[in-house]
Design an enzyme around this catalytic site. Structure first.
Site, PDB file in Angstrom:
ATOM      1  N   SER A  96      36.183  40.152  47.481  1.00 17.74           N
ATOM      2  CA  SER A  96      35.697  40.071  48.838  1.00 17.74           C
ATOM      3  C   SER A  96      36.449  39.196  49.791  1.00 17.74           C
ATOM      4  O   SER A  96      36.909  37.869  49.371  1.00 17.74           O
ATOM      5  CB  SER A  96      34.061  39.813  48.931  1.00 17.74           C
ATOM      6  OG  SER A  96      34.069  38.594  47.721  1.00 17.74           O
ATOM      7  N   GLU A 140      36.820  44.068  51.185  1.00 18.25           N
ATOM      8  CA  GLU A 140      35.384  45.033  51.198  1.00 18.25           C
ATOM      9  C   GLU A 140      34.291  44.668  51.726  1.00 18.25           C
ATOM     10  O   GLU A 140      33.131  44.929  51.834  1.00 18.25           O
ATOM     11  CB  GLU A 140      34.538  44.309  49.707  1.00 18.25           C
ATOM     12  CG  GLU A 140      35.806  44.146  48.095  1.00 18.25           C
ATOM     13  CD  GLU A 140      34.488  43.657  47.468  1.00 18.25           C
ATOM     14  OE1 GLU A 140      34.206  43.158  47.268  1.00 18.25           O
ATOM     15  OE2 GLU A 140      35.968  43.320  46.191  1.00 18.25           O
ATOM     16  N   HIS A 153      32.325  27.779  46.621  1.00 18.78           N
ATOM     17  CA  HIS A 153      30.831  27.726  46.886  1.00 18.78           C
ATOM     18  C   HIS A 153      30.857  27.061  47.610  1.00 18.78           C
ATOM     19  O   HIS A 153      29.587  26.785  47.644  1.00 18.78           O
ATOM     20  CB  HIS A 153      30.081  28.350  45.446  1.00 18.78           C
ATOM     21  CG  HIS A 153      30.037  29.885  44.941  1.00 18.78           C
ATOM     22  ND1 HIS A 153      31.117  29.666  43.597  1.00 18.78           N
ATOM     23  CD2 HIS A 153      29.123  30.761  44.978  1.00 18.78           C
ATOM     24  CE1 HIS A 153      30.908  31.041  43.500  1.00 18.78           C
ATOM     25  NE2 HIS A 153      30.133  31.960  44.371  1.00 18.78           N
ATOM     26  N   CYS A 198      36.210  32.569  43.285  1.00 21.07           N
ATOM     27  CA  CYS A 198      35.514  33.784  43.127  1.00 21.07           C
ATOM     28  C   CYS A 198      36.271  34.159  44.153  1.00 21.07           C
ATOM     29  O   CYS A 198      37.036  34.075  45.495  1.00 21.07           O
ATOM     30  CB  CYS A 198      34.569  33.549  42.422  1.00 21.07           C
ATOM     31  SG  CYS A 198      33.159  34.230  42.492  1.00 21.07           S
TER      32      CYS A 198
END
Length: 819
Positions: free
Chosen positions: A493, A544, A755, A787
């Protein structure tokens, strides 16, 4: 602003929007129907259930985000500098007051406080103990927002603390970093302040604390501390802080305190069990005059742990998860300490199906015969944090499916209905409506698809592996893809901007045409592709932009799934997910991603990954039907994903990523049950791609869990490339390779934490890659973030990825020179 403490005074009662008992029950009762007769019956039940007649009922904990994610938006506004700390605290105080008043109105006797958090309850405990790592520059005093959120999220100069999964849930907690030199001090009075806040509203609560032993067992040695350091050796240093908290709570009028000790369901050794005896013996005199509940959840309590727990002195009650811990019932039947309370967790805090009230009542009546009628307390199996907030906000949900469900607000009502019935005030209307809903679900033709059942059943006798070994496949793939050494990629993403979300929202509401929607998404994909080409990333993703969530997106296109509008569940911090509801057999009516992936591949000559979510992750991140084994549902999903993989390959997409971010999360907590789970979970993944050509490269991704103990199962998945979270957990993953585990497939341990808003330098990333090269061959190592980049801003993503690519190129040059 930064020095505002974690707690604020409650607003005056007059400012709160509270729900009356009558309207609360009319909205939430399982008996809610359109007929006037049933409404009146429910109203009579509501009047009998007023706080005046509160029976022995208990809620372990409650969701914090609010029914429409009010806390999420307040947090993000504060972090962005758009609102003040006082604004954030006001939203928080309103939410707490509403929750307490709802429970009081529903007749709950033991109402929890201090289960609210601005980020995470373990981090709150770290703040309470003053266990702030030195890098955050905290100089004592009450922990303020600046320090608290820096620990959770990092800041411009220092990284965040590690984040990992809370047992086998999708909730993440912030891992305490401890060592022999930590100076503990009472640095957050949140537990006491929230008790006083509830009391000022006229609600008597049970303050909830993470128990001292579980806190230490869930911690890790700080950087520079020997990995062999015994965290339990710190028990004598943290107990004085607990004693201070207990003394303050007693002074302000608390009569019960709940200690959450969920680690008691784990496989603990005798030394660890002895720590519980030591800790609660040390606390015994401080606890005098209070009633203490020790709460366990998520699994059966092992026999030795049960014996240890129930022998503790000075403890008034013991809480057990009797939904996931069904064998604990046998332990209770075999002996329960006389005069103690049994908090029976029979209402499921992990799923959204309506309780079988008749069955639960029978269990309660059996327990009543063992421990005594006045000592049985009806409870939730665990905190309701893990379920959606309130079914009343689901105005678009199919009515039949809705009748089968209970969210947190409805579970509060179920707890009270069972408590009332146990004490002779059973409402037959409520129970008969519940039975009718259960019967409707059992007999509904929409639940079962015989063809799907047969196809899934046929999978069990075969191994489903690709015909060629991974080394040969990687050679074939390299000839086709021609990638450089240390190839760079991202996880899938890209940032989900406000504009992008608006486009999706307007298309869903039919405010824009399909052509306009497709053009907008195409434009966004083109932008993401061009950015990656400019950054010189080797294997691209389409970003995405068409997807709301990595599970929800697929569930919306599969049969057997239902969806909510406001069924949000906290994952970490302000991040919420909206798990789909798997109510029936799963199949794939048509291709789900081929259109977008083919479009993206046509925009570039570089390899473009087709992005899929794996069957185990779809399973573990959904609310799953409880009327058949989870393994059977997973095999059904695997067959649906297999169809999609093969369609992508036919469309000339030759790199396909099948994310299994939640593989580790579903691992049972007890070792005796883990092999069976890993067998069907890994098998499900292999089913999805066993039929593709050698030249089709299969990737998978995992994040934010402990992987070292299941590394052999990860190898057994037989993926060509695995990308895996690594940077936020101090590169613990690499230790398994240092210890001699051989890994022959491609692997990309994350080189930076996505994050956190912090942007790592190319030197820092190069240093991380060098650590990886010390234990992994340069021929199998990939370079990627931890991630996906969905939650980040482009202003953070561009420089971070630029630095990542620069680091990879630097090391390629160095490796070439070394040769």
């Amino acid at each position: 602003m930064g020095q505002v403490s974690l707690h604020s005074r409650a607003p005056p009662i007059s400012s709160l929007r509270l729900v009356s008992v009558d309207s609360f029950y009319l909205r939430h009762s399982p008996a809610r129907t359109c007929t006037r007769h049933r409404r009146l019956a429910v109203l009579r039940f509501a009047l009998r259930s007023s706080p005046v007649r509160a029976m022995a009922s208990h809620i372990v904990g409650y969701p914090r985000m609010g029914p429409k994610r009010e806390l999420k938006f307040a947090l993000e506004s504060f972090w962005d500098g758009k609102s003040s700390a006082e604004d954030l605290q006001k939203v928080a105080a309103d939410l707490r007051a509403s929750i307490w008043k709802q429970m009081a109105a529903a007749g709950i006797k033991y109402i929890p406080s201090n289960t609210f958090s601005y980020y995470d309850q373990v981090l709150d405990t770290t703040a309470m103990l003053g266990a702030v790592p030195p890098r955050y520059g905290w100089n004592g005093g009450e922990i303020a927002f600046d320090t608290y959120f820096s620990m959770a999220r990092g800041n411009a100069s220092v990284p965040a603390m590690e984040m990992t999964k809370w047992f086998d849930t999708n909730y993440h907690y912030i891992v305490p970093e401890l060592g022999p030199d930590v100076k503990f001090s009472y640095a957050s009075h949140k537990a006491v302040d929230e008790f006083k806040e509830a009391k000022a509203l006229g609600v008597d609560t049970v303050p909830v604390l993470v128990g001292p032993v579980s806190y230490l067992l869930l911690s890790k040695p700080a950087k520079g501390v020997e990995k062999s350091f015994s965290l339990l050796s710190l028990i004598g240093k943290i107990l004085p802080i607990y004693k201070e908290v207990i003394a303050e709570l007693k002074a302000v009028g608390a009569t019960w305190i709940q200690f959450d000790e969920p680690t008691l369901v784990m496989d603990l050794d005798s030394h660890q069990l002895q720590a519980f005896i030591h800790a609660y013996s040390e606390l015994e005199s401080s606890l005098s005059g209070l009633s203490i509940l020790i709460e366990t959840y998520f699994a059966d309590v092992p026999a030795e742990a049960y014996k240890t727990l129930t022998s503790l002195k000075g403890i008034a009650g013991f809480g057990f998860d009797l939904v996931r811990g069904t064998k604990t019932l046998d332990l209770v039947k075999g002996g329960f300490p006389s005069g103690k309370y049994l908090f029976a967790g029979l209402v499921d805090g992990r799923n959204i199906w309506a309780n079988d009230l008749d069955s639960s009542l029978k269990t309660l009546q059996a327990l009543e015969g063992i421990v005594g009628k006045d000592k049985v307390v009806v409870s939730t199996s665990c905190s309701l944090l893990h379920t959606a907030v309130d079914l009343v906000n689901e105005t678009k949900l199919d009515k039949e499916i809705k009748s089968w469900l209970a969210f947190a607000a409805q579970k509060v009502v179920e707890v009270n209905a069972l408590a009332q019935a146990l004490f002779g005030l059973k409402d037959e209307t409520v129970f008969s409506a519940n039975a009718a809903a259960l019967a409707s679900r059992k007999s509904s033709p929409r639940v079962t698809n015989e063809a799907v059942q047969k196809a899934a059943a046929a999978l069990k006798g075969s191994d489903h592996r690709r015909a060629t070994n991974v080394s040969a496949r990687l050679d074939a793939q390299q000839k086709k893809l021609n990638l450089p050494i240390l190839p760079t990629t991202t996880i899938g993403s890209f940032p989900q901007t406000m504009e992008l979300r608006k486009v999706r929202r307007e298309y869903k509401a039919k405010k824009i045409s399909e052509d306009d929607y497709v053009n907008s998404i195409k434009e966004e994909i083109n932008k993401v592709v061009k950015l990656q080409e400019e950054l010189d990333i080797d294997v691209l993703v389409h970003g995405e932009p068409e997807r709301n969530d990595m599970v929800e997106y697929f569930g919306e296109q599969l049969s057997g799934f239902a969806f909510t509008v406001n069924g949000w569940v906290q994952s970490y911090g302000s991040r919420c997910v909206k798990p789909p509801i798997i109510y029936g057999d799963v199949s794939r009516p048509k291709a789900m991603t081929v259109f977008w992936s083919s479009m993206a591949q046509s925009m570039t000559k570089r390899p473009m990954k087709g992005m899929l979510t794996g069957p185990v992750t779809i399973l573990n991140w959904s609310f799953v039907r409880n009327d058949q084994p989870r393994s059977e549902t997973c095999y059904q999903i695997a067959l649906a994903i297999k169809d999609e993989v093969e369609d992508l390959e036919k469309a000339s997409v030759t790199v396909i990523q099948i994310d299994e971010a939640a593989l580790r999360e579903g691992l049972p907590l007890r070792k005796s049950e883990q092999a069976f789970y890993l067998d069907w979970a890994v098998h499900s993944f292999r089913i999805t791609n066993c039929g593709v050509k050698d030249t089709t490269q299969i990737h998978t991704h995992m994040c934010y869990s402990h992987f070292n103990d299941i590394i052999h199962s990860i190898i057994n998945m037989d993926a060509d490339v695995i990308t895996i979270e690594n940077s936020r957990s101090d590169e613990k993953l690499l230790s398994v390779f240092r210890e001699g585990v051989k890994y022959g497939a491609g692997i990309g341990p994350g080189v930076y934490d996505i994050h956190s808003p912090r942007i790592p330098s190319s030197e820092e990333i190069a240093d991380r890659i060098n650590k990886m090269l010390a234990v992994l061959g340069s021929n199998i190592l990939w370079v990627n973030p931890d991630c996906g980049l969905k939650t980040r801003k482009y202003s953070e993503v561009k420089p971070a990825l630029s630095n990542m690519v620069a680091a990879a190129k630097l090391l390629r040059t160095q490796l070439a020179s070394a040769k």
